[in-house]
Structures are given as structure tokens and as C-alpha cells.
Enzyme design. Sequence first.
Site, PDB file in Angstrom:
ATOM      1  CG  HIS A 127      -0.298   2.777   8.616  1.00 45.10           C
ATOM      2  ND1 HIS A 127      -0.672   1.865   9.584  1.00 45.10           N
ATOM      3  CD2 HIS A 127       0.889   2.343   8.133  1.00 45.10           C
ATOM      4  CE1 HIS A 127       0.258   0.928   9.672  1.00 45.10           C
ATOM      5  NE2 HIS A 127       1.221   1.188   8.792  1.00 45.10           N
ATOM      6  CD  GLU A 128       2.502   3.935   5.170  1.00 38.68           C
ATOM      7  OE1 GLU A 128       3.590   3.775   5.750  1.00 38.68           O
ATOM      8  OE2 GLU A 128       1.714   2.988   4.917  1.00 38.68           O
ATOM      9  CG  HIS A 142       4.948   3.687  10.158  1.00 38.24           C
ATOM     10  ND1 HIS A 142       5.104   2.775  11.168  1.00 38.24           N
ATOM     11  CD2 HIS A 142       4.324   3.012   9.152  1.00 38.24           C
ATOM     12  CE1 HIS A 142       4.598   1.603  10.785  1.00 38.24           C
ATOM     13  NE2 HIS A 142       4.120   1.715   9.566  1.00 38.24           N
ATOM     14  N   GLY A 154       0.802  -1.218   0.000  1.00 32.46           N
ATOM     15  CA  GLY A 154       0.000   0.000   0.000  1.00 32.46           C
ATOM     16  C   GLY A 154       0.836   1.270   0.000  1.00 32.46           C
ATOM     17  CB  ALA A 155       1.752   3.725   1.567  1.00 27.65           C
ATOM     18  CD  GLU A 212       7.156   2.464   7.595  1.00 25.57           C
ATOM     19  OE1 GLU A 212       6.401   2.112   6.660  1.00 25.57           O
ATOM     20  OE2 GLU A 212       7.611   1.668   8.428  1.00 25.57           O
ATOM     21  CG  ASN A 213      10.524   5.252   2.221  1.00 27.16           C
ATOM     22  OD1 ASN A 213      10.944   4.161   2.552  1.00 27.16           O
ATOM     23  ND2 ASN A 213       9.683   5.430   1.218  1.00 27.16           N
TER      24      ASN A 213
END
Length: 851
Positions: A292-293, A296, A256-257, A259-260
Amino acid sequence: MTALSPQTIFLKDYAEPHHWVETVHLTFALAPRATRVTSKIVFKPNTNNLGDLILNGEQLSLKSVTVNGATVSYEVTDTHLTVKQADLPSEPFTFEAEVEISPETNTALEGLYMSSGMYCTQCEAEGFRKITYYPDRPDVMAVFTVRVESELPVMLSNGNPQASGTGWTEWHDPWPKPAYLFALVAGELLAHSGTFTTMSGKNVDLNIYVRKGDEDKCAFGMQALIDSMVWDERVYGREYDLDIFNIVAVDDFNMGAMENKGLNIFNSSCVLASPETSTDATFERVEGIIAHEYFHNWTGNRITCRDWFQLCLKEGLTVYRDQMFSGDIRSHAVKRIEEVLQLRARQFREDNGPLAHNVRPESFVEINNFYTATVYEKGAEIIGMLRRLIGDESYYAGCSLYFDRHDGQAVTIEDWIKVFEEVTGRDLAHFAQWYSQAGTPRLTVDEAWNTGTLTLNFAQSTPATPGQDVKKPQVLPIMVGLIAPDGTEVVPSTVLEMTESEQSFSFDGLSERPVASILRDFSAPVILQRDMDAKTRAFLLAHDTDPFNTWEMGRMLAKDTLVEMIVNDIEPARDYLDALKSMVTDETKDPAFRALCLALPSQDDMAQTLFDAGVAPDPMAIYEARENLRHILAAELKDDLPALYAANDAGAFKPDADGSGKRSLRMAVLSLLTLNDQGAAAQSLFETADNMTEQAGALTALLSAGIGQEELASFYAQWFHDRLVMDKWFMMQVAAAAPLDAARIAKTLTEHADFSMKNPNRFRAVFGALAGNHGGFHAPDGAAYKLLADWLIKLDPLNPQTTARMCGAFETWKRYDADRQDMIKSQLKRILATEGLSGDTTEMVSRILNA
Ligand code: TRP
Ligand code: ZN
């Protein structure tokens, strides 16, 4: 290249690295087939564990290596570069290397790759080793400086922009981070920009970078990002910590994605949204994933995992946080029901099959195979239970202590549990067993009434899971309330803490025997087995003050009804039909809630329910009964449906809880109405809808009723240029297909000019839908099993990660009859026998087969 022999890694073998990293300088000279990566890494010997310098590296073409500017002897294998301790200084030293990589031919979408002409990276979990030689493990945290060179107009990396000139840009990330959070993007991208002022008054530039043509699909995501930033400040006191926060939308992405740090990379399907092209479900997903990301940044990035066994430390907690955020800005009641539906459909399914594993696994071959519903969703449930047991105040106090104490560190579940032990003074060792015992507990209850005292006698047991035969009792927070016969609540919600295999709780001073509402808000991830007649269920459905249990009673009635229809060919009970009718037509209730009540249990849910009751599920019988029940409901509600349909027109599209709630009820109603009016209402809505929720809802209603081929063609003509809408076009046809048509339709779609297995979204649109069409996947001829296996074999050499993940379609094989088991087994064996099969897929198929 020789195949990598898969190795099992164990939690118990954890040891600190031989070297820490202080700083990293990377230079990327980008070229599609020959990107030069120059690295300059300052290593510091770890005095706790001195030894050789061991660096990970895969699929790298090594050009040069030096230590402190001089040549050094080293050894290179397919997976590592090693310099002997004897050849290294005992003081910190500078390691430099040059490698070449080929992003254009990287179809695995891990490491540096290209998607629609843009360079992008995916490093979690172990993708950085495909970029350069490095200690690619999360406990090694370092400060990165990155220089990107290319002719492309946008070049991004983590942290803050530091300098740039023609053909180059430099980024510096002041926050030490593990390599899995590294990111780089370069391409012809456009920014949708915004700004945010943090609670301490710092300004942050916000950007969502997209390809040309997608600029008008960013506004919603930007608002979701700002809402998330506000929420994390208000609820957890956590502030953003760089001058810039970038999000990039990428078309080809395995998950989905990601979190860098400072540079989140998203599957375009999880960030782009517009009313014309996205459904309400997509808007809600985009909002949740952006949150969500973003969350993080603290739970994952500032504080990260010591090793990959601790994955739930960041994922379970971050899912829990995004769930609370979504509940806060939408509706907690509706959100909780949606969460439980997902948990049961994905996590319970996993926990009750061959892939069951601990929330914190103790061994793995390929960590990518452990980004599971168990780690994420059950991991989030554990946080919810902890909060219920210790209360809000202790929960937030513990979180603050966690952030203060472990900022900048790579930590473990033990560190997380410890902060709550300290703030509460409680021993949480038994509670922590949730991380180390797999399987879904079964909870039974019987009730005894004795002159003013109601006693609830609970018993719990957890079935064996692979490698764990003996189970201990878990700590279960059981939220209970009592309702008197006149419908008033005599005991409001209280949390009972069950710790034993069998335990009783009494409520006294009651004047009449009440009805107990048990496991309110789904307070623990268990299967509650409670004998209850339809009348009692209907009573709670009408009077319970807990919205989850109200819905749950309707669900139990629907399940009982379907079981009776499937097993005994018995007509639906009057109690169920009356209760459903009064719920759905109750104007005082939230439309989103009524829509959830109207939705029937899925076929897969019924299969699991029957299996649990000792009956081998017959997928065709399940399909027939459910269709039959849909027709019965359509007839029962005949007079109400047109009025409900009209009353729930939400008017001008707004993707908020109110509008989406009305539309979800309206679409659920339309699906039944289509069975009564030969598709008239759906056809007219399809023509006039100005938003994708209703356009796709109308088309799905038509396809599910076996009509709508003309609309399907006109949908294509309208949307063929929009890849995300085309994913829906592929998906809807397979999802709505009748059992005997599904595999054939899926196969035809794989021959369509717009099908591509290289794009995970498109592959999942067809094959995720096929696996999710229970009757179609389990059609008696086994055609769907074979088709999926054929395509998994084709995809594996290109993209092992997505292939392995899709093998989960077969995880329920033990439920079914001998014929189906044999057919599935032979397909799994065929996959396993494939020459050169990836380690990812080998691990998954072996685990599924060996249970
Ligand atoms: N950490 C990501 C998240 O949960 C998950 C993820 C994105 C991922 N891409 C991945 C995990 C690739 C493994 C491999 O937000
Ligand atoms: Zn995550």
C-alpha cells in the site's frame, strides 16, 4: 496557549493559495526539547489569486522572520503567520524563518516527535505546520532540500542523500511534493538492506531501518517491498523514481504506516515480522501495508490530492491496488471474502450509523477524523465497480492516461473520472454519484419464471444518512450466473448494470428453471436482501462456481440459524449443519476457504443483522446463542475434528498462502476441539508450537473456553521482552473474555506495569479489544462503556487523534435498548463536557450524539 476554536471547512469553498512554493530548504538542529528549524522558502505569487502570504504554524516558538533577507512586518496567531500583500514583493521572494519545537514532549505523535529515543515525523494530514511555518495544504507542491544536524548515527529525509559530514546529512528530493509527504528520522538505527533494479535498469538501494534487536524481523518486509515494486511495473507500468527507498519502523505511531516520499514510516507492528513472534495474519498485513505505502508513490505522491476532500482519490485507489496485489500473490477468492468481511464489519457499520459520510466528504472540522473505512474501503470498492463496468482494457487505459496527464499535479475526483470518460466515451456522471451519496444501498430481487425465460426484478433503495435525507438510485454492477438443477452452470458470470430504482433483466432460452447466483464476487457494496430457503442456499453452496457466493451461502445459512436461535430459541436447521460439515471436510477445497466457512458471523454482525430486521439486539442473547452454536458444531463434528486437526499440520513454518491456509483451518478446528477435549490438544500445541500463529491460536482457544490461565502466565514469561508480542498478550485476554469479565480484565490490565497509554498500540490492544468484544462492551452493567470513557478522557490531552478514532466504539449506540442507549449517551456527554477537550474528539462525539 488558548484552545483552538474548531472551524468547519467546506469543499465548495476551495480556492487556490495566494502563493506557490518553488523550493524549500530546511535545516534541523535536533535537540529533544529545543530543536531549531531554519527554513528558506522561495514563494511565487499566484497570479490567479493574489493576496496576503498565509502560512500555517502551530505550537511553534518563533525566533525570526525575514523576506529577501530583510525584516518584514507580520502577524502571528496560534494557527497562522500572515504577511500582508502590500508588504511583499510582487516577484518571487525568499522567506526565511527560525522556529523552535520540542519533539520530546510531543505526545500527539504528529509533527516531529520522539519514539524510543528516535526522532521521527508524521505530517499527514496537517502535521507539517507543527514543524515550521508553511502553506500546509496538498495543492502546494515543492522541491525540498533538508539538512539534519545531530550526533545520531542515522539521519534520514526524503529523496536522495546529497552530502554528509560529521554530525550532519543533506537530502534532496527532486520530485515536487506537498508538505504532508515530508519526513525526517534520526536515531541509533540498523539497516536491513537490499537492492532492486527497475524495469529501465536503474538500481535502487532498499533499506528497512529498525532499532537494535529487530534486525531479524525485516526479511519478510523486504521481500514484500521487492514484490510490490515488480508488481507495479508489471501491472500498471509504474517504475520507482529515486536512488533509494527507505522504510523506518517506529514503535509509537497513530496509524499503520505513512507513504512519505522515499522514506516510508511504519508502525513497527506493520513492518516487523518473524515466525516466532508474528501470526499469519500479521504477515499478511505487513505484506499488504508495505505494498500500500509503496503504491502510493504513484497514486498519492507523484499525483496527489488538490485538497483533503479528495482523500479517497489516493486512498481508495491505493487500497484497491494493494488488494489486487495481495490477491495476485495469495488467492483472489480468499482475499475477496476477507475484504468483504472487513467492509461489512467496519464500513457498513459506519455507513449505517451516525458517522456515515460521503466517500468524498463535503465538510469537516478535523480531517484526521476522515481517515475512515468509508474513504478507504468503500473508496476501493468504487474503483472495483468502475473496472467491472468498463472492463479491464479501458480500466488500464484510463489509468495510463491519468498517470500521463496528471503526473506532478494535485488533482480531484473529477480529473480521475474524466480519464475514464475519455477512454470509454461514456458519461460517468451517474456512476460518480458513489462519491457524493453516503449510505449502503439495499438491493432486493425477486424472480419470475415463464416458459424458458427467467426474469430478475431488482429494486434498490438507500436509507437516509445524517444530512442526506433523500437518496437517488446508484449505478450497480450486479454480477450474475445461472445454475441448472443438475448443478451445471448454464449462464456464466455476466455483469448487469442497474441504474434505476427498479429494473428487470431477463435470460431466455433456458430449458429448465435455474437457480440464480446473484452479486457474485460481491460486485457492488450493497446489502442484498433476498428471500431464499435453506435448500436453495445449500444448493448454491454445493454448486455455485463463484467462490464468494459459495461462502456467502454458508454465511447466510449461519446467520439465519443464529437469528432463529436468538429470536425464537429454535435449534439449528439440519440443512445448515449438513452443508457446513460437507464444506469443512471437503478435501478438494482450499483449507483457507474452509476455515472461512467454519468461522461464525461475529456478534457485532449479528447485532446489525437483527437491527436491520427491526429487532433491538440483546448482546447477551447473541453471545449465548453463538456460544451455544459453537458447542453444537463441536458435537456435530466430533469425529471429524481430530482428523482435520492432524491433516492440516502445515509442517515447517512458511508465511505463504498454503501454509497460512492450513494453519487457519487448523486453528478454527482447534477452537471447537477445545470444547470437546477440555483443552488437551490446545495445551499440547501451546507447549510445542514453533510459531506464533499456533502458539497464540492455542492460547486463544483455551481462553475462549474459559481455561488457559497457566498458559497465559507462561506466555508472559516467555515474551515479556517483546513489545509487539506483549500487545497480543494484552489483546487476547480482553478479546476472549466472557461478557461479564471483559471490563474487569481490561481494567486490571490498565494497572499492569507494562501498560502505557502513550503507546497507541498498547492502548488499542486493551481498548480496541474491549470495544471489539461485543458482549463484553455491551455488558448490562455498562462497566465497559464507563471504563472506555474514563480512558478516552485521560488520553485526549496527550493524543487527540487516537482518542477521536477510538470514539467509533460508540457509533452503534442507536441499535440497542433504551437502557444501553441512556448509559452510552451519558458517557458521551461526560466526554463532551470535559474541560479543554480536543477539537478531534469534540467533532467525533458530537457527530455520534447528534444523529
Ligand atoms: N496515508 C496513510 C496511509 O493510508 C495514512 C496515515 C498514516 C495517516 N498516518 C497518518 C493519516 C496520520 C492521518 C494521520 O497509508
Ligand atoms: Zn494510504
